[in-house]
Design an enzyme around this catalytic site. Structure first.
Site, short mmCIF file in Angstrom:
data_model
loop_
_atom_site.label_atom_id
_atom_site.label_comp_id
_atom_site.label_asym_id
_atom_site.label_seq_id
_atom_site.Cartn_x
_atom_site.Cartn_y
_atom_site.Cartn_z
N ASP A 358 48.39 47.95 39.49
CA ASP A 358 47.01 48.42 39.60
C ASP A 358 46.12 47.75 38.55
O ASP A 358 45.02 47.28 38.86
CB ASP A 358 46.97 49.94 39.46
CG ASP A 358 45.98 50.58 40.40
OD1 ASP A 358 45.58 49.92 41.37
OD2 ASP A 358 45.60 51.74 40.18
N ASP A 420 46.86 56.59 44.81
CA ASP A 420 46.58 57.43 43.66
C ASP A 420 46.98 58.88 43.90
O ASP A 420 46.96 59.70 42.97
CB ASP A 420 45.09 57.35 43.30
CG ASP A 420 44.66 55.93 43.02
OD1 ASP A 420 45.47 55.17 42.46
OD2 ASP A 420 43.52 55.56 43.36
#
Length: 599
Positions: A358, A420
């Site tokens: 990420d 997420d």
């Protein structure tokens, strides 16, 4: 050591530069017709406050004539009109020279502002400190599409005012996203943990349909994690390079996966309904040869219909986001229930690898792309030069709820990616399973869920401070991992928590363990249609001998509980059926029942 320190310093300097280089703000140009035609309208502009500041209130912004000079790039004095731009805001084309050269010529000819028409993506009009001190009029970029709409809607005789209204630090839609994300993680983690523990206790369960089979949980191994991350990186790069070709494939996959997830979430509730138990007649069709219940067929049809409706109307900003969020939450719950991390070691490996993934694709890739944009943000929000203008559906999205005109400029939706939710949610599910194994009253589960909520709040704060997309895992992974590890240290169970070996040898008996198998009688519905009549439990499951009561499961049995248990048509030696026959007791009549699992 010195080389590593220097490299680290350069990396931090690059990250700082990436954050600091955004020296631009969104503003508005309010356009009205000089002839008093239609009501005025706001259009988005991107300006650099280092040239000149814009007033925050429209009432304090001067309303000036907008001069269409977009046929010229305004790079030399020869490009100026004969009478100059006295008390006007000229519209000029972008290109051929720097922003400073354009605004210097406009200011010298009496202009009170400058709008640069851009056919490409809007970028902040930059300069250096000396140039900023020389210029005293605002300069902003306006999209070519908005320019055409201005003259189409208001004609050529128009007036404009430049202003930059205040915008709330955080939009109210963040509250909705927070509730959806934390709720999905909590419900999915609790459901996954409870389902796994229930499977460990229940060896024999009643079945209300031949098609009722529990989805097998998939244990994630380190090799699977590595393969998954490589696939994620490859898919992200492919989407960045071939977005317009691959986006429709992703939309189709989302429709299929989300309808499956919605069916999985609603099936337990539908099976409790007192009607629709009739089965389809005998046939040789695929899937239908299993004779599914009518109510389950109707549920599958409804789930597919919801997915198709979203697929057809996915670009309707007024209401399609509600369907997308509902399908997305169902998909996340289904994945949390199906995918299982067997140890905290696997949890740590997955979260740390995706944490690196990420951060790299958000903060590092801007230095590797020609446009200077983050690959992750570009793919998640859709490239500005996309011919299809499609958006990836793998996000929860909520429209902005504030009344600021700047909602036209920035993205009209706030987004949170499924990753997420799923990645920390798998850790939350593991914590709930471990709670049940060591009988800790959900200590790990509650602590990890609260840590996820705190990490999400920190993400929102970072978003407000930096005013740019944030990699949520940058904040969620440390919060959840550190909290879970701290609880294990505090309870002195870190070794068991790390290896997942927290099974309790003497599990307390549950009502399912204490009752004999022949006592589990399905409810008999006299109103059920004839096609619902199934073999009774007495014929399917023979009674256990009194001297062989079902005992608590052994650790070996618990370790094998991940895969569904099936019974062969013949009873092996040592089984209750074989023992009953040796003792002269009658064996089972009819086919051996296939055990099912609870949802």
């Amino acid at each position: 050591m010195a080389v590593a320190a220097a490299a680290l310093a350069r990396l931090w300097a690059a990250l700082f530069f990436l954050v600091a280089q955004v020296a631009c703000e969104y503003g508005m140009v309010h356009v009205v017709s000089e002839s008093g035609g239609p009501r005025g309208r706001d259009y988005c502009v991107l300006y650099n406050p280092q040239w000149a500041h814009l007033p925050h209130d429209l009432g304090k912004a001067p309303l000036l004539q907008l001069q269409d000079w977009s046929a010229s790039v305004l790079c030399s004095p020869a490009d100026l009109p004969t009478g100059g731009f006295s008390n006007q805001i000229p519209l000029v084309a972008r290109g051929n020279c720097t922003f400073y050269e354009k605004v210097r010529l406009a200011q010298g000819s009496g202009a009170r502002g400058l709008l640069i028409v851009s056919r490409e993506k809007l970028v902040p009009p930059g300069g250096n400190k000396t140039q900023y001190e020389e210029i005293g009029i605002p300069v902003a970029l306006l999209s070519h599409r908005d320019t055409l709409d201005i003259f189409k809607s208001f004609g050529r005789a128009v007036k404009a005012a430049l202003y930059a209204p205040n915008e709330p630090v955080l939009d109210y839609n963040m509250v909705i996203i927070f509730i959806m994300a934390v709720g999905t993680v909590a419900i999915g983690g609790y459901w996954a943990g409870s389902r796994d523990v229930r499977k460990r206790y229940m060896k024999h369960k009643r079945d209300d349909g031949l098609e009722k089979q529990e989805d097998e949980a998939v244990d994630v191994t380190p090799v699977m994690i590595c393969v998954f991350v490589v696939m994620c990186c490859s898919m992200l790069v492919l989407l960045y390079c071939f977005y317009d070709r691959l986006v429709y494939a992703v939309i189709m996959v989302f429709c299929l996966a989300s309808s499956t997830g919605l069916y999985s979430c609603l099936a337990p509730a539908v099976r409790r309904l007192p009607f629709g138990r009739c089965r389809v007649p005998n046939n040789s069709l695929p899937y239908f040869h299993k004779r599914p219940q009518v109510r389950m067929l109707l549920l599958a049809l409804a789930c597919v219909t919801v997915s198709v409706v979203w697929g057809v109307f996915r670009n309707e900003d007024q209401w399609a986001w509600v369907l997308q969020d509902a399908l997305g939450i169902a998909f996340c719950l289904y994945m949390l229930k199906t995918i299982r991390l067997p140890t905290f070691k696997a949890c740590t490996l997955l979260l740390l690898v995706l944490f690196t993934y990420d951060v790299f694709f958000v903060f590092i890739t801007p230095f590797l792309t020609k446009s200077g944009n983050s690959i992750m943000v570009e793919v998640a929000t859709g490239p500005s030069d996309s011919a299809t203008h499609e958006k990836l559906p793998m996000v929860l999205k909520v429209p902005r709820l504030n009344a600021s005109p700047l909602a036209l400029c920035d993205r009209p939706f706030s987004l949170l990616g499924f990753g997420d939710i799923l990645v920390p949610g798998l850790l939350v599910a593991y914590c709930h399973r471990f709670d049940s194994q060591v009988q800790s009253s959900r200590t790990y589960f509650v602590a990890c869920t609260v840590a996820y909520g705190i990490g999400l709040l920190v993400t929102f704060v970072a978003l407000a401070l930096m005013q740019r997309g944030q990699p949520a895992l940058l904040y969620l992974v440390p919060c959840t991992l550190v909290t879970s590890c701290s609880v294990a240290l505090w309870r002195r169970e870190l070794a068991m928590f790390w290896t997942g070996s927290g099974f309790v040898k003497d599990l307390p008996q549950t009502p399912w363990d204490a009752a004999p198998v022949d006592g589990l009688q399905p409810p008999k519905d006299p109103s059920a249609p004839p096609c619902q009549q199934l073999p009774s439990e007495d014929a399917v499951n023979p009674a256990l001998p009194e001297e062989q009561p079902p005992g608590p499961p052994t650790p070996q049995e618990l370790g094998a509980a991940a895969s569904p248990v099936t019974q062969e048509p013949t009873s092996p030696a040592g089984s209750p059926q074989h023992m009953a026959q040796e003792q002269g007791q009658p064996g089972p009549v009819g086919p051996t029942a296939q055990p099912s699992t609870l949802d």
